[in-house]
Design a protein around this motif. Structure first.
Motif, PDB file in Angstrom:
ATOM      1  N   VAL A  11       0.839  -1.200   0.000  1.00  0.00           N
ATOM      2  CA  VAL A  11       0.000   0.000   0.000  1.00  0.00           C
ATOM      3  C   VAL A  11       0.878   1.255   0.000  1.00  0.00           C
ATOM      4  O   VAL A  11       0.590   2.234  -0.692  1.00  0.00           O
ATOM      5  CB  VAL A  11      -0.944  -0.003   1.212  1.00  0.00           C
ATOM      6  N   ALA A  12       1.962   1.220   0.783  1.00  0.00           N
ATOM      7  CA  ALA A  12       2.894   2.351   0.786  1.00  0.00           C
ATOM      8  C   ALA A  12       3.485   2.553  -0.602  1.00  0.00           C
ATOM      9  O   ALA A  12       3.701   3.685  -1.040  1.00  0.00           O
ATOM     10  CB  ALA A  12       4.011   2.109   1.806  1.00  0.00           C
ATOM     11  N   GLY A  13       3.732   1.447  -1.324  1.00  0.00           N
ATOM     12  CA  GLY A  13       4.228   1.545  -2.691  1.00  0.00           C
ATOM     13  C   GLY A  13       3.234   2.222  -3.612  1.00  0.00           C
ATOM     14  O   GLY A  13       3.613   3.025  -4.467  1.00  0.00           O
ATOM     15  N   VAL A  14       1.937   1.895  -3.441  1.00  0.00           N
ATOM     16  CA  VAL A  14       0.896   2.551  -4.236  1.00  0.00           C
ATOM     17  C   VAL A  14       0.904   4.054  -3.974  1.00  0.00           C
ATOM     18  O   VAL A  14       0.866   4.872  -4.909  1.00  0.00           O
ATOM     19  CB  VAL A  14      -0.496   1.965  -3.910  1.00  0.00           C
ATOM     20  N   CYS A  15       0.938   4.428  -2.693  1.00  0.00           N
ATOM     21  CA  CYS A  15       0.950   5.851  -2.328  1.00  0.00           C
ATOM     22  C   CYS A  15       2.182   6.544  -2.878  1.00  0.00           C
ATOM     23  O   CYS A  15       2.096   7.651  -3.422  1.00  0.00           O
ATOM     24  CB  CYS A  15       0.896   6.000  -0.807  1.00  0.00           C
ATOM     25  N   ALA A  16       3.346   5.899  -2.756  1.00  0.00           N
ATOM     26  CA  ALA A  16       4.589   6.497  -3.235  1.00  0.00           C
ATOM     27  C   ALA A  16       4.570   6.653  -4.750  1.00  0.00           C
ATOM     28  O   ALA A  16       5.001   7.684  -5.288  1.00  0.00           O
ATOM     29  CB  ALA A  16       5.781   5.644  -2.809  1.00  0.00           C
ATOM     30  N   GLY A  17       4.075   5.633  -5.462  1.00  0.00           N
ATOM     31  CA  GLY A  17       4.011   5.721  -6.916  1.00  0.00           C
ATOM     32  C   GLY A  17       3.110   6.845  -7.374  1.00  0.00           C
ATOM     33  O   GLY A  17       3.423   7.567  -8.326  1.00  0.00           O
ATOM     34  N   THR A  18       1.975   7.021  -6.675  1.00  0.00           N
ATOM     35  CA  THR A  18       1.043   8.097  -7.011  1.00  0.00           C
ATOM     36  C   THR A  18       1.675   9.458  -6.770  1.00  0.00           C
ATOM     37  O   THR A  18       1.645  10.348  -7.630  1.00  0.00           O
ATOM     38  CB  THR A  18      -0.244   7.967  -6.182  1.00  0.00           C
ATOM     39  N   SER A  56       8.151   4.612 -11.410  1.00  0.00           N
ATOM     40  CA  SER A  56       8.586   5.781 -12.173  1.00  0.00           C
ATOM     41  C   SER A  56       8.335   5.582 -13.665  1.00  0.00           C
ATOM     42  O   SER A  56       7.888   6.490 -14.368  1.00  0.00           O
ATOM     43  CB  SER A  56      10.077   6.048 -11.925  1.00  0.00           C
ATOM     44  N   VAL A  57       8.619   4.377 -14.141  1.00  0.00           N
ATOM     45  CA  VAL A  57       8.365   4.065 -15.546  1.00  0.00           C
ATOM     46  C   VAL A  57       6.868   4.127 -15.836  1.00  0.00           C
ATOM     47  O   VAL A  57       6.429   4.670 -16.861  1.00  0.00           O
ATOM     48  CB  VAL A  57       8.926   2.679 -15.907  1.00  0.00           C
ATOM     49  N   SER A  58       6.066   3.587 -14.916  1.00  0.00           N
ATOM     50  CA  SER A  58       4.610   3.612 -15.074  1.00  0.00           C
ATOM     51  C   SER A  58       4.098   5.041 -15.157  1.00  0.00           C
ATOM     52  O   SER A  58       3.262   5.373 -15.998  1.00  0.00           O
ATOM     53  CB  SER A  58       3.940   2.875 -13.907  1.00  0.00           C
ATOM     54  N   GLY A  59       4.604   5.912 -14.285  1.00  0.00           N
ATOM     55  CA  GLY A  59       4.200   7.309 -14.306  1.00  0.00           C
ATOM     56  C   GLY A  59       4.608   8.002 -15.592  1.00  0.00           C
ATOM     57  O   GLY A  59       3.853   8.812 -16.149  1.00  0.00           O
ATOM     58  N   ALA A  60       5.818   7.682 -16.084  1.00  0.00           N
ATOM     59  CA  ALA A  60       6.286   8.281 -17.336  1.00  0.00           C
ATOM     60  C   ALA A  60       5.407   7.854 -18.506  1.00  0.00           C
ATOM     61  O   ALA A  60       5.067   8.662 -19.378  1.00  0.00           O
ATOM     62  CB  ALA A  60       7.740   7.885 -17.587  1.00  0.00           C
ATOM     63  N   VAL A  61       5.006   6.589 -18.525  1.00  0.00           N
ATOM     64  CA  VAL A  61       4.115   6.101 -19.578  1.00  0.00           C
ATOM     65  C   VAL A  61       2.767   6.822 -19.492  1.00  0.00           C
ATOM     66  O   VAL A  61       2.167   7.196 -20.507  1.00  0.00           O
ATOM     67  CB  VAL A  61       3.922   4.580 -19.463  1.00  0.00           C
ATOM     68  N   GLY A  62       2.302   7.040 -18.268  1.00  0.00           N
ATOM     69  CA  GLY A  62       1.038   7.739 -18.089  1.00  0.00           C
ATOM     70  C   GLY A  62       1.079   9.169 -18.594  1.00  0.00           C
ATOM     71  O   GLY A  62       0.042   9.726 -18.982  1.00  0.00           O
ATOM     72  N   TYR A  63       2.263   9.771 -18.633  1.00  0.00           N
ATOM     73  CA  TYR A  63       2.427  11.145 -19.110  1.00  0.00           C
ATOM     74  C   TYR A  63       2.945  11.192 -20.551  1.00  0.00           C
ATOM     75  O   TYR A  63       3.488  12.208 -20.978  1.00  0.00           O
ATOM     76  CB  TYR A  63       3.405  11.901 -18.205  1.00  0.00           C
ATOM     77  N   VAL A 215       5.232  -3.627  -7.190  1.00  0.00           N
ATOM     78  CA  VAL A 215       3.843  -3.881  -7.599  1.00  0.00           C
ATOM     79  C   VAL A 215       2.957  -2.692  -7.224  1.00  0.00           C
ATOM     80  O   VAL A 215       2.148  -2.209  -8.022  1.00  0.00           O
ATOM     81  CB  VAL A 215       3.313  -5.176  -6.944  1.00  0.00           C
ATOM     82  N   GLY A 216       3.112  -2.217  -5.991  1.00  0.00           N
ATOM     83  CA  GLY A 216       2.306  -1.077  -5.557  1.00  0.00           C
ATOM     84  C   GLY A 216       2.611   0.178  -6.345  1.00  0.00           C
ATOM     85  O   GLY A 216       1.702   0.930  -6.725  1.00  0.00           O
ATOM     86  N   ALA A 217       3.898   0.408  -6.630  1.00  0.00           N
ATOM     87  CA  ALA A 217       4.294   1.642  -7.320  1.00  0.00           C
ATOM     88  C   ALA A 217       3.795   1.685  -8.753  1.00  0.00           C
ATOM     89  O   ALA A 217       3.469   2.759  -9.268  1.00  0.00           O
ATOM     90  CB  ALA A 217       5.820   1.787  -7.290  1.00  0.00           C
ATOM     91  N   LEU A 223      -2.331   5.620 -11.275  1.00  0.00           N
ATOM     92  CA  LEU A 223      -3.288   6.461 -10.554  1.00  0.00           C
ATOM     93  C   LEU A 223      -2.868   7.925 -10.605  1.00  0.00           C
ATOM     94  O   LEU A 223      -3.679   8.822 -10.837  1.00  0.00           O
ATOM     95  CB  LEU A 223      -3.401   6.006  -9.095  1.00  0.00           C
ATOM     96  N   GLY A 224      -1.576   8.162 -10.389  1.00  0.00           N
ATOM     97  CA  GLY A 224      -1.079   9.529 -10.393  1.00  0.00           C
ATOM     98  C   GLY A 224      -1.246  10.198 -11.737  1.00  0.00           C
ATOM     99  O   GLY A 224      -1.616  11.372 -11.821  1.00  0.00           O
ATOM    100  N   ALA A 225      -0.982   9.455 -12.812  1.00  0.00           N
ATOM    101  CA  ALA A 225      -1.104  10.033 -14.151  1.00  0.00           C
ATOM    102  C   ALA A 225      -2.556  10.157 -14.593  1.00  0.00           C
ATOM    103  O   ALA A 225      -2.898  11.052 -15.363  1.00  0.00           O
ATOM    104  CB  ALA A 225      -0.333   9.176 -15.154  1.00  0.00           C
ATOM    105  N   GLY A 226      -3.420   9.273 -14.084  1.00  0.00           N
ATOM    106  CA  GLY A 226      -4.806   9.274 -14.525  1.00  0.00           C
ATOM    107  C   GLY A 226      -5.704  10.204 -13.734  1.00  0.00           C
ATOM    108  O   GLY A 226      -6.122  11.252 -14.232  1.00  0.00           O
ATOM    109  N   ILE A 227      -5.977   9.841 -12.489  1.00  0.00           N
ATOM    110  CA  ILE A 227      -6.926  10.629 -11.693  1.00  0.00           C
ATOM    111  C   ILE A 227      -6.249  11.482 -10.623  1.00  0.00           C
ATOM    112  O   ILE A 227      -6.890  12.352 -10.038  1.00  0.00           O
ATOM    113  CB  ILE A 227      -7.964   9.710 -11.020  1.00  0.00           C
ATOM    114  N   GLY A 228      -4.977  11.242 -10.394  1.00  0.00           N
ATOM    115  CA  GLY A 228      -4.297  11.945  -9.306  1.00  0.00           C
ATOM    116  C   GLY A 228      -4.203  13.441  -9.485  1.00  0.00           C
ATOM    117  O   GLY A 228      -4.155  14.177  -8.504  1.00  0.00           O
ATOM    118  N   ARG A 229      -4.181  13.906 -10.733  1.00  0.00           N
ATOM    119  CA  ARG A 229      -4.066  15.351 -10.970  1.00  0.00           C
ATOM    120  C   ARG A 229      -5.256  16.120 -10.401  1.00  0.00           C
ATOM    121  O   ARG A 229      -5.160  17.318 -10.154  1.00  0.00           O
ATOM    122  CB  ARG A 229      -3.991  15.626 -12.469  1.00  0.00           C
TER     123      ARG A 229
END
Length: 254
Positions: A11-18, A56-63, A215-217, A223-229
């Motif tokens: 869960v901490a990984g999910v929060c950190a990734g977001t 970080s890679v997931s977030g970059a793909v989202g952007y 996995v969490g990140a 989430l950060g790239a999609g709805i987090g904004r």
């Protein structure tokens, strides 16, 4: 590690990734969580760094839409991040653990100060752009060395690396902040990736922790790239500050 502890690390990984995808400072979520579960500081840091790479890679793909037309910028600045990330990782490995334990509280405080001052930095960025009337496509001359220094910081610890990058890019480049955020995610992935590769070869890594955070990140990055904004900025900053204070408390009472 118990099943509950493993779930909390994920869960901490999910929060950190977001948070990393949005503003940076996700390490202030995962690092104190690992400390609370008894993971040694240096092992926690290197395992956390490796685990956050997929996020970080997931977030970059989202952007990816914001990255259109910025390939030359990204390649140029990524070279600075590679050099800085290697230097920071080497410093972590060669300095004694006592030095790390002495420096980390200072780095956490610095990260919290940057988080709190984020809105003020953004206002100054906007004012700077209005006054200068635009900057070269690749930014001011000092952007590359500043990105390298941010990479050294990120390779050594990483908390608030994203905020440092956004401050540098925002002041040194005449571009929309969302597009700069896309660059920030790429550079953060480069620093974590290059330092994580070095750590995987020569450092003491807890691979169970790496897997859980990874996995969490990845989920958090999307989430950060999609709805987090759409999340209120003040709530993100408040969360980081609270967790950062917990990190200081845990570290100071070890």
């Amino acid at each position: 590690m118990t099943l509950l502890e493993a779930a909390l690390v994920a869960v901490a990984g999910v929060c950190a990734g977001t948070i990393n995808t949005l503003v940076g400072s996700g390490t202030l979520i995962t690092f104190p969580t690992l400390l609370a579960f008894g993971v040694p500081p240096v092992t926690a840091n290197v395992s956390n760094t490796i685990g956050l790479v997929p996020g970080s890679v997931s977030g970059a793909v989202g952007y990816r839409r914001e990255l259109v037309g910025q390939r030359s910028r990204v390649l140029r600045l990524a070279s600075a991040s590679v050099i800085g990330g290697v230097l920071g990782a080497v410093l972590l490995l060669v300095l004694p653990e006592g030095a790390f334990e002495a420096i980390v509280p200072v780095l956490v405080v610095l990260g919290l100060v940057l988080v709190v001052l984020g809105p003020r930095i953004s206002r100054r960025v906007a004012a700077r752009h209005a006054e200068t009337g635009g900057l070269p496509h690749h930014g001011a001359w000092w952007v590359w060395p500043a990105i390298m220094l941010a990479g050294v910081y990120g390779g050594y610890f990483g908390a608030a690396q994203g905020i440092l990058l956004m401050a540098i890019l925002g002041i040194g480049m005449d571009e929309a902040l969302q597009r700069l955020n896309g660059i920030k995610n790429i550079l953060g992935a480069v620093v974590n990736g290059i330092s994580g590769l070095l750590f995987a070869v020569v450092a003491d890594v807890d691979w169970q922790v790496v897997g859980l955070i990874a996995v969490g990140a990845v989920v958090g990055g999307q989430l950060g790239a999609g709805i987090g904004r759409r999340l209120p900025d003040v709530w993100l900053r408040a969360t980081i500050v609270v967790v950062g204070l917990v990190a200081l408390a845990v570290f100071m009472t070890r």
